[in-house]
Write a protein that holds these residues in place. Structure first.
Motif, PDB file in Angstrom:
ATOM      1  N   LEU A   1       3.804 -14.357 -36.229  1.00  0.00           N
ATOM      2  CA  LEU A   1       4.425 -13.953 -37.667  1.00  0.00           C
ATOM      3  C   LEU A   1       5.592 -13.540 -37.422  1.00  0.00           C
ATOM      4  O   LEU A   1       6.118 -13.140 -36.405  1.00  0.00           O
ATOM      5  CB  LEU A   1       3.385 -13.097 -38.198  1.00  0.00           C
ATOM      6  N   PRO A   2       6.326 -13.656 -38.525  1.00  0.00           N
ATOM      7  CA  PRO A   2       7.588 -12.979 -38.845  1.00  0.00           C
ATOM      8  C   PRO A   2       7.336 -11.431 -38.749  1.00  0.00           C
ATOM      9  O   PRO A   2       6.072 -11.055 -38.833  1.00  0.00           O
ATOM     10  CB  PRO A   2       7.918 -13.230 -40.239  1.00  0.00           C
ATOM     11  N   ASP A   3       8.364 -10.516 -38.242  1.00  0.00           N
ATOM     12  CA  ASP A   3       7.986  -9.173 -38.043  1.00  0.00           C
ATOM     13  C   ASP A   3       7.603  -8.532 -39.552  1.00  0.00           C
ATOM     14  O   ASP A   3       6.909  -7.500 -39.252  1.00  0.00           O
ATOM     15  CB  ASP A   3       9.715  -8.561 -37.822  1.00  0.00           C
ATOM     16  N   LYS A   4       7.951  -9.149 -40.455  1.00  0.00           N
ATOM     17  CA  LYS A   4       7.517  -8.735 -41.835  1.00  0.00           C
ATOM     18  C   LYS A   4       6.960  -9.666 -42.336  1.00  0.00           C
ATOM     19  O   LYS A   4       7.550 -10.779 -42.584  1.00  0.00           O
ATOM     20  CB  LYS A   4       8.610  -8.080 -42.661  1.00  0.00           C
ATOM     21  N   PHE A   5       5.520  -9.577 -42.893  1.00  0.00           N
ATOM     22  CA  PHE A   5       4.802 -10.868 -43.278  1.00  0.00           C
ATOM     23  C   PHE A   5       3.817 -10.647 -44.412  1.00  0.00           C
ATOM     24  O   PHE A   5       3.609  -9.143 -44.744  1.00  0.00           O
ATOM     25  CB  PHE A   5       3.931 -11.332 -42.005  1.00  0.00           C
ATOM     26  N   SER A   6       3.459 -11.462 -45.195  1.00  0.00           N
ATOM     27  CA  SER A   6       2.616 -11.089 -46.372  1.00  0.00           C
ATOM     28  C   SER A   6       1.235 -11.508 -45.936  1.00  0.00           C
ATOM     29  O   SER A   6       0.890 -11.932 -45.006  1.00  0.00           O
ATOM     30  CB  SER A   6       2.832 -12.187 -47.666  1.00  0.00           C
TER      31      SER A   6
ATOM     32  N   ASP B   1      -7.171  -0.795 -41.094  1.00  0.00           N
ATOM     33  CA  ASP B   1      -6.101   0.273 -41.355  1.00  0.00           C
ATOM     34  C   ASP B   1      -4.977  -0.180 -39.942  1.00  0.00           C
ATOM     35  O   ASP B   1      -4.661   0.826 -39.493  1.00  0.00           O
ATOM     36  CB  ASP B   1      -6.628   1.525 -41.178  1.00  0.00           C
ATOM     37  N   VAL B   2      -4.817  -1.344 -39.768  1.00  0.00           N
ATOM     38  CA  VAL B   2      -3.856  -1.513 -38.667  1.00  0.00           C
ATOM     39  C   VAL B   2      -2.374  -2.328 -39.272  1.00  0.00           C
ATOM     40  O   VAL B   2      -1.693  -2.736 -38.507  1.00  0.00           O
ATOM     41  CB  VAL B   2      -4.382  -2.689 -37.550  1.00  0.00           C
ATOM     42  N   LEU B   3      -2.276  -2.417 -40.538  1.00  0.00           N
ATOM     43  CA  LEU B   3      -1.101  -2.895 -41.355  1.00  0.00           C
ATOM     44  C   LEU B   3      -0.175  -1.382 -41.885  1.00  0.00           C
ATOM     45  O   LEU B   3      -0.961  -0.696 -42.546  1.00  0.00           O
ATOM     46  CB  LEU B   3      -1.567  -3.773 -42.419  1.00  0.00           C
ATOM     47  N   LYS B   4       0.887  -1.772 -41.797  1.00  0.00           N
ATOM     48  CA  LYS B   4       1.729  -0.765 -42.557  1.00  0.00           C
ATOM     49  C   LYS B   4       2.437  -1.646 -43.596  1.00  0.00           C
ATOM     50  O   LYS B   4       3.199  -2.770 -43.469  1.00  0.00           O
ATOM     51  CB  LYS B   4       3.175  -0.417 -41.475  1.00  0.00           C
TER      52      LYS B   4
ATOM     53  N   ARG C   1       5.173 -16.619 -56.688  1.00  0.00           N
ATOM     54  CA  ARG C   1       5.418 -15.051 -57.094  1.00  0.00           C
ATOM     55  C   ARG C   1       5.602 -14.341 -55.557  1.00  0.00           C
ATOM     56  O   ARG C   1       4.918 -14.431 -54.607  1.00  0.00           O
ATOM     57  CB  ARG C   1       4.079 -14.431 -57.852  1.00  0.00           C
ATOM     58  N   ALA C   2       6.396 -13.445 -55.585  1.00  0.00           N
ATOM     59  CA  ALA C   2       6.934 -12.602 -54.272  1.00  0.00           C
ATOM     60  C   ALA C   2       5.728 -11.682 -53.861  1.00  0.00           C
ATOM     61  O   ALA C   2       5.187 -10.957 -55.094  1.00  0.00           O
ATOM     62  CB  ALA C   2       8.164 -11.889 -54.534  1.00  0.00           C
ATOM     63  N   ALA C   3       5.444 -11.775 -52.733  1.00  0.00           N
ATOM     64  CA  ALA C   3       4.287 -10.856 -52.252  1.00  0.00           C
ATOM     65  C   ALA C   3       4.771  -9.684 -51.499  1.00  0.00           C
ATOM     66  O   ALA C   3       5.870  -9.929 -51.035  1.00  0.00           O
ATOM     67  CB  ALA C   3       3.226 -11.615 -51.305  1.00  0.00           C
ATOM     68  N   ARG C   4       4.086  -8.679 -51.383  1.00  0.00           N
ATOM     69  CA  ARG C   4       4.311  -7.362 -50.866  1.00  0.00           C
ATOM     70  C   ARG C   4       4.544  -7.916 -49.131  1.00  0.00           C
ATOM     71  O   ARG C   4       3.526  -8.584 -48.700  1.00  0.00           O
ATOM     72  CB  ARG C   4       3.136  -6.226 -51.075  1.00  0.00           C
ATOM     73  N   LEU C   5       5.187  -7.154 -48.396  1.00  0.00           N
ATOM     74  CA  LEU C   5       5.380  -7.218 -47.008  1.00  0.00           C
ATOM     75  C   LEU C   5       4.856  -6.390 -46.399  1.00  0.00           C
ATOM     76  O   LEU C   5       4.608  -5.029 -46.628  1.00  0.00           O
ATOM     77  CB  LEU C   5       6.823  -7.624 -46.648  1.00  0.00           C
ATOM     78  N   TYR C   6       4.558  -6.734 -45.072  1.00  0.00           N
ATOM     79  CA  TYR C   6       3.531  -5.715 -44.334  1.00  0.00           C
ATOM     80  C   TYR C   6       4.141  -5.814 -42.548  1.00  0.00           C
ATOM     81  O   TYR C   6       4.779  -6.862 -42.302  1.00  0.00           O
ATOM     82  CB  TYR C   6       2.357  -5.573 -44.258  1.00  0.00           C
ATOM     83  N   LYS C   7       3.897  -4.868 -41.976  1.00  0.00           N
ATOM     84  CA  LYS C   7       4.144  -4.781 -40.366  1.00  0.00           C
ATOM     85  C   LYS C   7       2.793  -4.592 -39.789  1.00  0.00           C
ATOM     86  O   LYS C   7       1.974  -3.621 -40.325  1.00  0.00           O
ATOM     87  CB  LYS C   7       5.230  -4.134 -40.011  1.00  0.00           C
ATOM     88  N   PHE C   8       2.710  -5.099 -38.564  1.00  0.00           N
ATOM     89  CA  PHE C   8       1.359  -4.572 -37.922  1.00  0.00           C
ATOM     90  C   PHE C   8       1.610  -3.297 -37.087  1.00  0.00           C
ATOM     91  O   PHE C   8       2.603  -3.315 -36.417  1.00  0.00           O
ATOM     92  CB  PHE C   8       1.317  -5.821 -36.703  1.00  0.00           C
ATOM     93  N   ASP C   9       0.857  -2.428 -37.100  1.00  0.00           N
ATOM     94  CA  ASP C   9       0.777  -1.121 -36.452  1.00  0.00           C
ATOM     95  C   ASP C   9       0.134  -1.128 -35.237  1.00  0.00           C
ATOM     96  O   ASP C   9      -1.163  -1.000 -35.104  1.00  0.00           O
ATOM     97  CB  ASP C   9       0.242  -0.245 -37.351  1.00  0.00           C
ATOM     98  N   GLU C  10       0.854  -1.432 -34.012  1.00  0.00           N
ATOM     99  CA  GLU C  10       0.477  -1.744 -32.811  1.00  0.00           C
ATOM    100  C   GLU C  10      -0.282  -0.755 -32.417  1.00  0.00           C
ATOM    101  O   GLU C  10      -1.451  -0.551 -31.480  1.00  0.00           O
ATOM    102  CB  GLU C  10       1.373  -2.196 -31.894  1.00  0.00           C
ATOM    103  N   ARG C  11       0.161   0.830 -32.744  1.00  0.00           N
ATOM    104  CA  ARG C  11      -0.420   1.919 -32.112  1.00  0.00           C
ATOM    105  C   ARG C  11      -1.908   2.191 -32.601  1.00  0.00           C
ATOM    106  O   ARG C  11      -2.563   2.514 -31.987  1.00  0.00           O
ATOM    107  CB  ARG C  11       0.661   3.116 -32.458  1.00  0.00           C
ATOM    108  N   LYS C  12      -1.921   1.906 -34.073  1.00  0.00           N
ATOM    109  CA  LYS C  12      -3.259   2.078 -34.443  1.00  0.00           C
ATOM    110  C   LYS C  12      -4.196   1.038 -33.922  1.00  0.00           C
ATOM    111  O   LYS C  12      -5.464   1.422 -33.729  1.00  0.00           O
ATOM    112  CB  LYS C  12      -3.377   2.150 -35.804  1.00  0.00           C
TER     113      LYS C  12
END
Length: 231
Positions: free
Chosen positions: A158-163, A192-195, A207-218
């Motif tokens: 996935l992209p670093d920031k994804f929907s 609870d693994v997404l930022k 419609r543009a969607a909110r973006l997230y990142k994967f929280d590898e630490r969690k």
């Protein structure tokens, strides 16, 4: 000091099942090579071959993959050992299979050595395969789909920031089925693994969607506790 073995020893080969996620076509694909030598000359098969003297199994798998498809610099995970006595018409040959998940657009296919061509095929539209490679492929597919329940398969694709829609599409491609939007969102957020980012998609027709990142630490914390992700 020489030693004579009492029992016959089989030939040893490696095979590679390289899956590719095609987000544009929303299809899970696999790399096959057209064999240029007997047995099964002209048939499609998984890339692989015999292990050389003094060569490790993983090194052999990476070498065969590079020689027959041009794919390199991938992380291979050992899948299973296939050793039915009649699996190879040349004699008793045991094969150790590996598998990986990659982005097809990041790997240019180039067949050499004993392969005529290397191509991506949708896993649901495969030609007849040589040896027992249909069984090997199905075993790898089952492993890949099963791993979705306890590991973030494909997050690196996935992209670093994804929907959330992009993440759900990844799961749908691998599983080969549509998922309920509400249930998927509820489950993924419960882990609870997404930022959540203060950003939305740009340059999209919908419609543009909110973006997230994967929280590898969690995620690593959860896996130590016994993470499960049943869709």
């Amino acid at each position: 000091m020489s030693f004579t073995y009492e029992f016959e020893r089989p030939g040893l080969t490696v095979d590679g099942v390289i899956f590719g996620l095609d987000f544009e076509e929303e299809t899970l694909k696999v790399v096959l090579v057209e064999r240029d030598v007997e047995p099964f000359e002209g048939m499609w098969a998984l890339p692989g071959g015999f292990v050389r003297n003094g060569e490790s199994l993983e090194d052999a798998a990476l070498r065969e993959l590079r020689e027959e498809t041009g794919i390199k610099d991938v992380f291979l995970e050992q899948l299973y050992t296939f050793g039915k006595p009649n699996r190879d018409p040349r004699g008793w040959v045991v094969s150790v299979a590996y598998y990986a998940l990659v982005a097809p657009d990041q790997h240019h296919l180039l067949a050499t050595t004993d392969a005529r061509r290397a191509e991506w095929f949708p896993v649901n539209k495969l030609p007849k395969l040589a040896f027992d490679h249909a069984e090997v492929l199905q075993t790898a597919l089952q492993r890949l789909r099963g791993k979705l329940t306890y590991a973030p398969i494909g997050f690196e694709l996935l992209p670093d920031k994804f929907s959330i829609r992009q993440l759900q599409t990844l799961y749908e491609i691998v599983l080969g089925q549509k998922l309920d939007n509400r249930n998927f969102r509820k489950k993924i957020f419960s882990l609870d693994v997404l930022k959540e980012l203060n950003e939305i998609q740009t340059g999209v027709a919908h419609r543009a969607a909110r973006l997230y990142k994967f929280d590898e630490r969690k995620y690593k914390q959860l896996t130590r506790q016994g993470l499960t992700f049943e869709i």
